[in-house]
Scaffold this active site. Structure first.
Site, mmCIF file in Angstrom:
data_model
loop_
_atom_site.group_PDB
_atom_site.id
_atom_site.type_symbol
_atom_site.label_atom_id
_atom_site.label_comp_id
_atom_site.label_asym_id
_atom_site.label_seq_id
_atom_site.Cartn_x
_atom_site.Cartn_y
_atom_site.Cartn_z
ATOM 1 N N GLY A 145 9.194 -7.654 6.709
ATOM 2 C CA GLY A 145 7.542 -7.228 6.437
ATOM 3 C C GLY A 145 7.312 -6.755 5.309
ATOM 4 C CE1 TYR A 148 -4.820 -3.287 -0.548
ATOM 5 C CE2 TYR A 148 -3.596 -1.493 -2.164
ATOM 6 C CZ TYR A 148 -4.497 -2.241 -1.948
ATOM 7 O OH TYR A 148 -5.778 -2.340 -2.775
ATOM 8 C CE LYS A 150 6.082 1.219 1.150
ATOM 9 N NZ LYS A 150 6.260 2.184 1.996
ATOM 10 C CB VAL A 152 9.936 -3.837 4.519
ATOM 11 C CG1 VAL A 152 11.900 -3.334 4.642
ATOM 12 C CG2 VAL A 152 9.761 -2.867 4.013
ATOM 13 C CE LYS A 166 10.561 1.382 3.830
ATOM 14 N NZ LYS A 166 9.461 2.486 4.179
ATOM 15 C CG ASP A 278 -1.314 3.513 7.367
ATOM 16 O OD1 ASP A 278 -2.247 4.103 8.812
ATOM 17 O OD2 ASP A 278 -1.558 2.554 6.731
#
Length: 492
Positions: A145, A148, A150, A152, A166, A278
């Site tokens: 996935g 904003y 990075k 992975v 990452k 976040d």
């Protein structure tokens, strides 16, 4: 987008020789050059953007200084004697990370700090163990996935261990918007990569069972971008709230307990009180049932400055809280309170009370209510969660239960095939598999289910040491099975 990432993962899986595959996976050189632009050149700034380069340099320096602050904020847990070293890089010949060549610090124009970053005054703790050499023959690469900044990936190391990689997402919003504004791909990469570097430093400094483990990192020159950064971390499963609501209360309680322990650690970390700006579930992963925070690039250590209590309003979509302004000019406990209320609204309110043992409900309800009102701090919240764990693990929550008068015949080293029925929540989707503290609780459960006529005590236990038990509609097919014990309801 998906087609591109699938192609990247396929190439990644085929070889992943770092000199070539990381260039394809993480570097802008994998994109076709624009008309009139050589493959290795950076995009030139458009008209009127020369002044913008100074703004870009200012933003890079701001992030660089933030990373430096976190790096030199005192030794992390378990850190030995501090050593002089390049920020987050081991000295040549060290026991852990290896680079194909000594690092070269490059000084970009316009006053931005060099990349990779210069040495900090102290080590953030024992260095990670894996470096570029560990990634030369990985296999099974899969795109996991992106957010904003990075992307992975999941890969398997030559020894068989699965890890997460990452890196800055060159198709992501963060880098793309920066390039559109400043027209400087290398500078924009450095700006985005400092967020990854910040996360790497914090993973080291905040080491804890509920913080994702940093295994290592690798700097690799790529086409047009020198020293692109890839971090190697522990691999976890995404937190899917809908799936969690279908799991047992015991597993959901473990997640809430993990979160309570994490928030306690963040409130008392070596860097000071850390807040997660976040807090969405996607910022966490599950590793063997334990909740771990994985995304720390939006974490903040500094408390909010204030001149009066009017500056200390903690705002959430549903409600606001007013906090006092200290004599030192900081909003008291804002980082801790923000974390705690987010834990309430994203996790506790959904996972903690539902389908819990009835005798534990008053305590669990008080935890949910107190965190929802910010009546407790993280210390009291964790203490109450640990109390609930003790009551559950010790069986004290059963003290008011009444033993059934029904008699059950014991058949050792046996099990019942088929004759299953479904119950909720169950550890097995095709049958009724629950955890119990002892035989008396298993009998009580069977007596409370109208269709239950027998049960099988397995040789498996949960994370609290409770036995897993299959509840059955009958015992027509009892078969030998070492280590398991069948109990059938006596007639009459």
């Amino acid at each position: 987008m998906r087609r591109r990432r699938a192609a990247v993962a396929a190439g990644f899986c085929a070889s992943f020789l770092l000199g070539s595959v990381l260039n394809v996976l993480f570097a802008p050189g994998s994109e076709p050059p624009r008309p009139g632009q050589s493959p290795g050149s950076s995009a030139a700034p458009g008209p009127g953007r020369r002044g913008g380069r100074g703004e870009l340099a200012r933003q890079i320096r701001e992030r660089y200084e933030e990373v430096q602050r976190y790096s030199r904020g005192g030794p992390g847990p378990g850190a030995g004697r501090p050593e002089r070293r390049r920020l987050m890089d081991l000295a040549p010949g060290g026991p852990g990370l290896q680079r194909p060549r000594p690092p070269r610090v490059r000084s970009p124009p316009d006053g931005a700090p060099g990349w990779p970053p210069a040495p900090g005054p102290g080590s953030p703790g024992p260095g990670p163990r894996l470096g570029c050499a560990a990634l030369r023959n990985v296999s099974g690469a899969q795109y996991v996935g992106s957010g904003y900044t990075k992307a992975v990936y999941r890969v398997r190391l030559p020894g068989g261990a699965a890890v997460a990689l990452k890196a800055v997402d060159f198709s992501g919003h963060d880098l793309g918007s920066c390039v559109r504004e400043f027209g400087a791909r290398r500078g924009c990469y450095r700006l985005a990569a400092h967020k990854l570097l910040k996360e790497m430093v914090l993973l080291e400094r905040l080491r804890h069972p509920n913080v994702l483990q940093l295994y290592g990192y690798c700097y690799q020159d790529s086409e047009g971008i020198p020293d692109t950064l890839t971090t190697i971390t522990e691999l976890g499963a995404p937190v899917e709230m809908i799936q969690l609501l279908q799991t047992s209360w015991e597993d959901r309680f473990r997640i809430c307990l993990s979160l309570g322990r994490l928030l306690h650690h963040l409130a008392h970390s070596p860097l000071g009180s850390v807040t997660l700006l976040d807090f969405r579930p996607r910022q966490f992963v599950l590793v063997n049932g334990e909740l771990k925070v994985t995304d720390l690039d939006d974490a903040r250590v500094e408390e909010t400055p204030c001149t009066s209590s009017a500056d200390c309003t903690l705002e959430f979509p549903a409600r606001n809280f007013s906090l006092p302004c200290s004599a030192q000019g900081w909003c008291e406990g804002m980082n801790e309170k923000r974390n705690l209320y987010n834990a309430y609204r994203f996790f506790f309110t959904y996972l903690l009370p539902h389908s819990a043992p009835p005798s534990l409900r008053p305590l669990l309800d008080s935890i949910v209510n107190a965190t929802g009102e910010l009546a407790w701090g993280v210390d009291e919240t964790l203490a109450q969660l640990e109390t609930a764990l003790h009551l559950f693990r010790s069986g004290q929550y059963l003290q008011n239960s009444t033993s059934s008068r029904a008699e059950y015949q014991r058949i050792p080293d046996s099990a019942i095939t088929q004759e299953d029925y479904r119950c909720w929540p169950s550890y097995h989707h095709g049958g009724c598999l629950l955890s119990v503290f002892n035989l008396a609780e298993a009998i009580d459960v069977c007596e409370s289910h109208a269709q239950c006529r027998a049960f099988v005590v397995t040789n498996q236990t949960t994370w609290t040491g409770r036995k897993l038990v299959f509840f059955k509609t009958g015992w027509n097919q009892v078969v030998p099975d070492a280590g398991k014990t069948t109990y059938v309801k006596a007639p009459g």
